[in-house]
Design a protein around this motif. Structure first.
Motif, PDB file in Angstrom:
ATOM      1  N   LYS A  26     -13.609  -5.271 -45.271  1.00  0.00           N
ATOM      2  CA  LYS A  26     -14.964  -5.387 -45.530  1.00  0.00           C
ATOM      3  C   LYS A  26     -15.307  -5.970 -46.869  1.00  0.00           C
ATOM      4  O   LYS A  26     -15.169  -5.181 -47.953  1.00  0.00           O
ATOM      5  CB  LYS A  26     -15.697  -3.983 -45.292  1.00  0.00           C
ATOM      6  CG  LYS A  26     -17.316  -3.996 -45.162  1.00  0.00           C
ATOM      7  CD  LYS A  26     -17.865  -2.707 -45.236  1.00  0.00           C
ATOM      8  CE  LYS A  26     -17.713  -1.846 -46.344  1.00  0.00           C
ATOM      9  NZ  LYS A  26     -18.753  -0.667 -46.644  1.00  0.00           N
ATOM     10  N   THR A  50     -18.137 -13.162 -39.889  1.00  0.00           N
ATOM     11  CA  THR A  50     -17.008 -12.330 -39.501  1.00  0.00           C
ATOM     12  C   THR A  50     -15.817 -13.386 -39.210  1.00  0.00           C
ATOM     13  O   THR A  50     -16.030 -14.238 -38.639  1.00  0.00           O
ATOM     14  CB  THR A  50     -17.305 -11.351 -38.103  1.00  0.00           C
ATOM     15  OG1 THR A  50     -18.457 -10.654 -38.307  1.00  0.00           O
ATOM     16  CG2 THR A  50     -16.220 -10.370 -37.585  1.00  0.00           C
ATOM     17  N   PHE A 102      -9.003  -8.438 -39.221  1.00  0.00           N
ATOM     18  CA  PHE A 102     -10.602  -9.065 -38.989  1.00  0.00           C
ATOM     19  C   PHE A 102     -11.077  -8.640 -40.321  1.00  0.00           C
ATOM     20  O   PHE A 102     -10.931  -7.676 -40.958  1.00  0.00           O
ATOM     21  CB  PHE A 102     -11.190  -8.706 -37.975  1.00  0.00           C
ATOM     22  CG  PHE A 102     -11.468  -7.023 -37.828  1.00  0.00           C
ATOM     23  CD1 PHE A 102     -10.675  -6.316 -36.971  1.00  0.00           C
ATOM     24  CD2 PHE A 102     -12.664  -6.646 -38.435  1.00  0.00           C
ATOM     25  CE1 PHE A 102     -10.766  -5.028 -36.975  1.00  0.00           C
ATOM     26  CE2 PHE A 102     -12.793  -5.157 -38.402  1.00  0.00           C
ATOM     27  CZ  PHE A 102     -12.054  -4.472 -37.593  1.00  0.00           C
ATOM     28  N   THR A 136     -15.294  -8.876 -42.778  1.00  0.00           N
ATOM     29  CA  THR A 136     -16.437  -9.333 -42.465  1.00  0.00           C
ATOM     30  C   THR A 136     -16.977  -9.621 -43.918  1.00  0.00           C
ATOM     31  O   THR A 136     -16.336  -9.047 -44.874  1.00  0.00           O
ATOM     32  CB  THR A 136     -17.706  -8.531 -42.165  1.00  0.00           C
ATOM     33  OG1 THR A 136     -17.507  -7.156 -42.970  1.00  0.00           O
ATOM     34  CG2 THR A 136     -17.269  -8.112 -40.644  1.00  0.00           C
ATOM     35  N   LYS A 147     -16.420  -6.031 -34.266  1.00  0.00           N
ATOM     36  CA  LYS A 147     -14.674  -6.063 -34.320  1.00  0.00           C
ATOM     37  C   LYS A 147     -14.221  -4.661 -34.501  1.00  0.00           C
ATOM     38  O   LYS A 147     -15.022  -3.927 -35.115  1.00  0.00           O
ATOM     39  CB  LYS A 147     -14.256  -6.998 -35.411  1.00  0.00           C
ATOM     40  CG  LYS A 147     -14.678  -8.479 -35.399  1.00  0.00           C
ATOM     41  CD  LYS A 147     -13.490  -9.053 -34.563  1.00  0.00           C
ATOM     42  CE  LYS A 147     -13.950 -10.567 -34.334  1.00  0.00           C
ATOM     43  NZ  LYS A 147     -13.055 -11.086 -33.054  1.00  0.00           N
ATOM     44  N   THR A 148     -13.258  -4.396 -33.628  1.00  0.00           N
ATOM     45  CA  THR A 148     -12.664  -2.992 -33.835  1.00  0.00           C
ATOM     46  C   THR A 148     -11.100  -3.206 -33.859  1.00  0.00           C
ATOM     47  O   THR A 148     -10.831  -4.224 -33.419  1.00  0.00           O
ATOM     48  CB  THR A 148     -13.232  -1.972 -32.826  1.00  0.00           C
ATOM     49  OG1 THR A 148     -12.854  -0.750 -33.410  1.00  0.00           O
ATOM     50  CG2 THR A 148     -12.583  -2.145 -31.547  1.00  0.00           C
ATOM     51  N   TYR A 197     -11.782   2.041 -36.705  1.00  0.00           N
ATOM     52  CA  TYR A 197     -12.483   1.253 -37.810  1.00  0.00           C
ATOM     53  C   TYR A 197     -13.299   0.292 -37.090  1.00  0.00           C
ATOM     54  O   TYR A 197     -12.574  -0.394 -36.057  1.00  0.00           O
ATOM     55  CB  TYR A 197     -11.476   0.733 -38.717  1.00  0.00           C
ATOM     56  CG  TYR A 197     -12.563   0.061 -39.907  1.00  0.00           C
ATOM     57  CD1 TYR A 197     -12.798   1.178 -40.745  1.00  0.00           C
ATOM     58  CD2 TYR A 197     -12.617  -1.176 -40.031  1.00  0.00           C
ATOM     59  CE1 TYR A 197     -13.571   0.571 -41.884  1.00  0.00           C
ATOM     60  CE2 TYR A 197     -13.267  -1.723 -41.184  1.00  0.00           C
ATOM     61  CZ  TYR A 197     -13.779  -0.870 -42.132  1.00  0.00           C
ATOM     62  OH  TYR A 197     -14.459  -1.228 -43.203  1.00  0.00           O
ATOM     63  N   ALA A 198     -14.465  -0.041 -37.220  1.00  0.00           N
ATOM     64  CA  ALA A 198     -15.238  -0.988 -36.684  1.00  0.00           C
ATOM     65  C   ALA A 198     -16.296  -1.409 -37.412  1.00  0.00           C
ATOM     66  O   ALA A 198     -16.856  -0.755 -38.277  1.00  0.00           O
ATOM     67  CB  ALA A 198     -16.201  -0.689 -35.384  1.00  0.00           C
ATOM     68  N   LEU A 199     -16.676  -2.926 -37.482  1.00  0.00           N
ATOM     69  CA  LEU A 199     -17.595  -3.715 -38.112  1.00  0.00           C
ATOM     70  C   LEU A 199     -18.403  -3.918 -37.050  1.00  0.00           C
ATOM     71  O   LEU A 199     -17.988  -5.064 -36.536  1.00  0.00           O
ATOM     72  CB  LEU A 199     -16.838  -4.557 -39.103  1.00  0.00           C
ATOM     73  CG  LEU A 199     -15.932  -3.964 -40.315  1.00  0.00           C
ATOM     74  CD1 LEU A 199     -15.297  -5.115 -41.081  1.00  0.00           C
ATOM     75  CD2 LEU A 199     -16.731  -3.148 -41.185  1.00  0.00           C
ATOM     76  N   GLU A 213     -20.525  -0.393 -40.606  1.00  0.00           N
ATOM     77  CA  GLU A 213     -19.159   0.022 -40.763  1.00  0.00           C
ATOM     78  C   GLU A 213     -19.104   1.502 -40.214  1.00  0.00           C
ATOM     79  O   GLU A 213     -19.892   2.444 -40.620  1.00  0.00           O
ATOM     80  CB  GLU A 213     -18.774  -0.052 -42.245  1.00  0.00           C
ATOM     81  CG  GLU A 213     -17.272   0.547 -42.370  1.00  0.00           C
ATOM     82  CD  GLU A 213     -17.036   0.704 -43.866  1.00  0.00           C
ATOM     83  OE1 GLU A 213     -17.912   1.507 -44.509  1.00  0.00           O
ATOM     84  OE2 GLU A 213     -16.127   0.350 -44.271  1.00  0.00           O
TER      85      GLU A 213
END
Lengths: 332, 338
Positions: free
Chosen positions: A146, A211, A219, A221, B197-198, B211-213, B227
């Motif tokens: 992030k 993203t 991944f 962001t 996304k995860t 975890y995810a955004l 988040e």
């Protein structure tokens, strides 16, 4: 070593000039600026020669140039410097189009001139330490990141798309994309972005989230918004929160700070960490002296620009975009 | 006195039971849990009866005014549907259900039976979040533009690791990020588009993390980034809203109203540091107090069952996005967030 600066359009030109003046062994030998008043003012301030025409600067005895013109003019200035066989440090983003970026890279290769792109955050000490932890395997495999690179509205030509190539997404995507590529040694395979014009009156993108999917499975962001207001204690930030199989790491590039409460200047954060611009500039000049390849190449600049352009394309089409894999078509 | 039956004596059941014991006009009538010792511990200092099963409680307890379902998500529907036979008011932990289909059925059945259904979206009752809404309403930061939230900590440990089974909990996006979906919707209205996304399932379960955004685009144009983490060590949450004329920032990690660290005299080393943010009445107690007031007065709660459903819709859209890699557009609703 004698250095020239091409254009003081970008505020970083003043930072670089100050650093050059302070360093023994470096000389600010001349300035060219297509805005003569601005260039003359800078030349007077830094006690150096102002050249009214770019060829005059390039024909002088300088070894290298720093290109800090408006983004859209980087190509013209870098190509001219390359033809004059001067080593080049080019402000980010490398250019505003991939075509320009490729031509710049090609021209530098053809003239055997080193081209470095100014991604100074690679020289921020906490960021370097974070990368060392990642590279030593301290986080295991990176799964997600992030990131933020927020800032204040830079104003001026940054708000004119024909000169800047775009607003906040163009200005602030490239730094963190470069860090992500540098940390992971991976390339972007998909980009999705929500982009807005929500904060300023001028019609240009000033906010958004991008993203990215990387080819190592991670991944990430990034918040690239110009969302720091006048009364915020600092200009902006660069942060990364990294999730790995072996742990988490959070790095805040400018968190080495004092909190200053001043009756005359208000509240501000006063940064006392190492100066990344000095480190970047010295690495640039040292590499030239030693005949080494620059630490950050034109290709790095191109890949970061490609991500920013993909963000715009994604926001416009409303779908994730795959960067077209660039064939190295400039190598004959 | 309103007679309340708490179903489930896990973490949330414990928090709710303790709150009921402290609320005026409420009688904690019973606690249900197959782990009878857990229910008994909660019943201390009250007249609450303890039951190892719901049906036993239903047979023995009469005149129940409220049934409070504090069970794992996948059991909500079954117990809400059982409860409509026994009471006129149901309080259900969030998320309302494991799927939108289940949620719709629960809302429909409650509607038909004239049973009021309250969903415990407690973040609405946290004083910092209430203050954020009031600052936004007063226009202190002008028109909002970019919002960032964070929430999470370590992977939650619970009964039979039900959080670790997405078929039971819905995973981190439905269970944890739902709080922020609901709160953001209450501030900024309906969501237009979701992209998320995860971690890959096998990766998450192997490492016992998640975890995810998530990026939300609201119909108003506001962009939000959320988040959700079960990959860190200590629980924390935060929110930042950047508007045209200012910024509101809140990070629970950065406030420290009280931090207690006992010295471990035997080992000579420091004990575990326990941070606290003490309030005269906890947000959980305030939430249940509000629901009880709504039950007595008949007025609409701060967070309605429709709000709970809409928050679930955002979560489900986010889950779909993580699966297909595409942004998911939500059906246009005209209702404004509660």
């Amino acid at each position: 070593m004698k250095l020239g600066i091409i254009s003081f359009a970008h505020g970083h030109a003043y930072s670089y000039a100050k650093i050059i003046k302070k360093q023994k062994g470096l000389e600010l030998a001349g300035i060219y600026d297509d805005d003569a008043a601005r260039g003359l003012g800078a030349a007077r301030h830094f006690k150096t020669t102002f050249y009214r025409h770019l060829p005059q600067l390039l024909q002088s005895t300088i070894d290298a140039v720093i290109v800090t013109s408006e983004n859209a003019k980087h190509a013209e200035h870098v190509i001219a410097a390359a033809r004059a066989k001067k080593s080049i440090l080019c402000e980010k983003p490398i250019a505003t189009t991939l075509k320009d970026a490729k031509e710049m890279i090609f021209c530098c290769e053809e003239n055997n001139v080193s081209l470095k792109i100014a991604f100074p955050v690679r020289y921020n000490t906490p960021v370097k330490r974070a990368r060392a932890i990642v590279k030593s395997g301290g986080l295991g495999r990176i799964l997600a990141v992030k990131g933020t690179n927020r800032g204040t509205n830079p104003g001026g030509w940054f708000l004119k798309k024909e000169l800047s190539g775009g607003g906040a997404a163009m200005d602030h995507t490239v730094h963190v994309v470069d860090l992500l590529r540098w940390f992971m040694g991976a390339e972007i395979k998909g980009v999705y972005a929500e982009i807005g014009n929500l904060l300023i009156n001028e019609a240009i993108d000033d906010s958004g989230i991008v993203t990215m999917d990387f080819d190592n499975g991670a991944f990430a962001t990034l918040d690239f918004s110009w969302s720091r207001n006048n009364n915020y204690p600092t200009w902006g930030d660069v942060t990364l929160e990294i999730i790995g199989t072996g742990g988490t790491l959070s790095v805040n590039a400018f968190d080495q700070k004092l909190e200053l409460y001043s009756d005359t200047d208000g509240i501000s954060w006063n940064f006392w960490g190492d100066d990344m611009n000095t480190a970047m500039l010295l690495d640039f000049t040292n590499a030239i002296k030693k005949g080494q390849k620059p630490a950050i190449t034109g290709h790095d600049g191109l890949k970061a620009l490609e991500a920013a352009l993909c963000a715009y394309e994604s926001a416009e089409r409303g779908v994730p975009v795959t960067p077209r894999i660039f064939q190295i078509d400039w190598v004959k | 006195m309103l007679r309340v039956l708490v179903v489930g004596a896990g973490t949330m059941g414990g928090v709710h039971a303790r709150a009921y014991k402290s609320l005026h006009g409420v009688e904690l009538a019973g606690i249900v849990d197959p782990r009878v010792e857990k229910a008994e511990a909660l019943a201390v200092n009250s007249s609450a009866k303890v039951f190892s099963g719901f049906d036993e409680a239903a047979a023995k307890l009469k005149n129940l005014d409220v049934i409070d379902i504090c069970l794992p998500t996948h059991l909500h529907k079954e117990y809400v549907l059982k409860s409509v036979q026994l009471t006129k008011n149901i309080i259900c932990e969030k998320p309302l259900a494991r799927s939108l289909e289940e949620a719709r059925e629960m809302i429909e059945v409650c509607g038909k039976k004239s049973v009021r259904l309250f969903v415990a979206h407690v973040v609405r009752f946290f004083p910092e979040y209430k203050r954020i809404r009031s600052l936004l309403d007063k226009g202190k930061i002008g028109s909002p533009a970019v919002v960032r939230t964070t929430r999470g900590g370590a992977f939650p440990k619970a009964w039979e690791n039900w959080y670790g089974d997405p078929s039971k909990s819905g995973g981190l996006i439905l269970d944890l990020l739902l709080h922020d979906f609901d709160f953001l919707r209450s501030c900024f209205g309906e969501v237009k588009r979701v992209f998320a996304k995860t971690l890959k399932r096998e990766e998450a379960s192997k490492e016992m993390i998640d975890y995810a955004l998530v990026t939300l685009r609201f119909q108003s144009g506001v962009i939000a980034h959320l988040e959700g983490t079960w990959a860190h060590q200590n629980f924390s949450y935060g929110i930042e809203i950047a508007g045209r004329d200012g910024i509101i920032e809140y990070d629970s990690k950065k406030i420290s109203p009280l931090s207690y660290q006992p010295r471990n005299k035997k080992s000579g080393a420091g004990g575990v540091k326990v941070p606290e943010s003490p309030l005269a009445s906890s947000p959980y107690r305030e939430e249940l107090k509000h629901f009880i007031e709504c039950i007595i007065s008949g007025k609409e709660p701060l967070v309605t069952v429709l709000d709970a459903y809409r928050a679930m819709e955002i979560a489900m859209a986010a889950i779909i996005s993580t699966e297909n890699g595409l942004p998911v557009t939500l059906g246009g609703h005209s209702e404004k967030g509660g």
